[in-house]
Design an enzyme around this catalytic site. Structure first.
Site, short mmCIF file in Angstrom:
data_model
loop_
_atom_site.label_atom_id
_atom_site.label_comp_id
_atom_site.label_asym_id
_atom_site.label_seq_id
_atom_site.Cartn_x
_atom_site.Cartn_y
_atom_site.Cartn_z
N ASP A 1 0.83 -1.21 0.00
CA ASP A 1 0.00 0.00 0.00
C ASP A 1 0.87 1.26 0.00
O ASP A 1 1.97 1.26 0.56
CB ASP A 1 -0.89 -0.04 1.25
N ASN B 1 -10.57 -2.96 -6.17
CA ASN B 1 -9.81 -1.98 -6.96
C ASN B 1 -10.51 -1.61 -8.28
O ASN B 1 -10.11 -0.65 -8.94
CB ASN B 1 -8.38 -2.47 -7.24
C1 FPP Z 1 -2.14 0.21 -3.15
O1 FPP Z 1 -1.59 1.51 -3.15
C2 FPP Z 1 -1.53 -0.57 -4.21
C3 FPP Z 1 -2.21 -1.15 -5.21
C4 FPP Z 1 -3.68 -1.09 -5.33
C5 FPP Z 1 -1.52 -1.89 -6.27
C6 FPP Z 1 -0.27 -2.60 -5.87
C7 FPP Z 1 0.50 -2.86 -7.09
C8 FPP Z 1 1.85 -2.79 -7.20
C9 FPP Z 1 2.73 -2.60 -6.07
C10 FPP Z 1 2.49 -2.89 -8.48
C11 FPP Z 1 1.86 -3.88 -9.35
C12 FPP Z 1 2.57 -5.14 -9.36
C13 FPP Z 1 2.20 -6.05 -10.20
C14 FPP Z 1 3.01 -7.27 -10.37
C15 FPP Z 1 0.97 -5.86 -10.97
P1 FPP Z 1 -2.56 2.72 -3.37
O2 FPP Z 1 -2.65 2.99 -4.81
O3 FPP Z 1 -3.87 2.44 -2.71
O4 FPP Z 1 -1.79 3.88 -2.65
P2 FPP Z 1 -2.45 5.05 -1.78
O5 FPP Z 1 -3.13 4.39 -0.61
O6 FPP Z 1 -1.27 5.87 -1.38
O7 FPP Z 1 -3.39 5.76 -2.66
#
Ligand code: FPP
Length: 256
Positions: free
Chosen positions: A36, A84
């Protein structure tokens, strides 16, 4: 304790702590990570959220390599949840593109390093070419034994349990399962995660203290560790720190 109760207790203790021979749980066999903070990491740099996800892929590479070196048997990462889909279409597209790119660019290297890839999650909604890549990655690496990398993609814990329950109900209706015998073991056996041990340690980055529908069945007795670090800044030093914290935890599995 005697008889059936003793047998049941011995079996339950074994399942909760599958190591045998009195070996201490000093090191987790299975670490599961909620990656996250990509969005906040990008925003702090005045960049679009997809830039953070892209940096998150590099953090994933670093973490997989470190986990292998540290003797972790299974690493599960939450790359895309069924929730998501509520994100803007361009961000969803970016996440799909990153998974595509990750498998294309890293499969050979991971395979050579002895990493087995498994994918968890709903196939419905995932573009066909990504499903093909996932299947190829699983097939190509199925004989690898150094570490298993489980990618939770389009994954939701409740949906996974519901699916297992459907199948159990189907088999019970067909007379293949006696409803009286259905217990936690039965459900575990109908989950796709039956092939590997439950997580010993669940890590979430970015300071949030939620499970967010991640491995909710399998994490019943996992230790939970929250890092303030945003995911793109996570890597070997944080994983080593996690192992140190884990080694000091006192896991009682409901006992004393
Ligand atoms: C949450 O951070 C992260 C995700 C929803 C996606 C996680 C994906 C990766 C680390 C890269 C993808 C890897 C592959 C192999 C597909 P957020 O976007 O919710 O962050 P925030 O809470 O700061 O908004």
């Amino acid at each position: 304790m005697a008889g059936a109760l003793a047998d049941w207790a011995a079996k339950a203790a074994h399942q909760l702590s599958p190591r045998t021979g009195g070996e201490a749980d000093a090191r987790p066999r299975h670490i599961a990570i909620i990656m996250d903070g990509n969005g906040r990491w990008a925003t702090a740099r005045g960049m679009p959220r997809a830039f953070g996800h892209s940096a998150g892929v590099q953090a994933l590479r670093n973490t997989v390599e470190a986990a292998g070196d540290l003797g972790i048997e299974v690493l599960t990462v939450y790359a895309f949840s069924t929730e998501n889909w509520r994100r803007p279409p361009d961000e969803i597209e970016a996440l799909f593109g990153l998974l595509r790119g990750f498998i294309r660019s890293d499969l050979t290297r991971l395979d050579r390093a002895g990493v087995r890839i498994r994918v968890l999650g709903e196939r419905e909604g995932v573009p066909a070419d990504i499903l093909t890549l996932m299947d190829q990655a699983e097939k190509q690496t199925e004989g690898n034994t150094i570490m298993t990398l489980v990618i939770a993609f389009n994954y939701g814990g409740q949906a996974e349990i519901a699916r297992a329950t459907q199948e159990i109900a189907r088999q019970a209706a067909a007379g293949l399962i006696d409803p009286e015998t259905i217990g936690p073991d039965t459900i575990a056996q109908f989950l796709p995660s039956r092939d590997w041990p439950n997580p010993d340690l669940v890590i979430r980055t970015s300071g949030e203290q939620r499970l967010s529908n991640f491995l909710i069945w399998q994490s019943a007795y996992a230790e939970f560790l929250v890092f303030d670090t945003l995911w793109p800044d996570f890597g070997r030093p944080q994983l080593e720190e996690a192992l140190q914290v884990f080694a000091k935890r006192n896991r009682r599995y409901g006992g004393v």
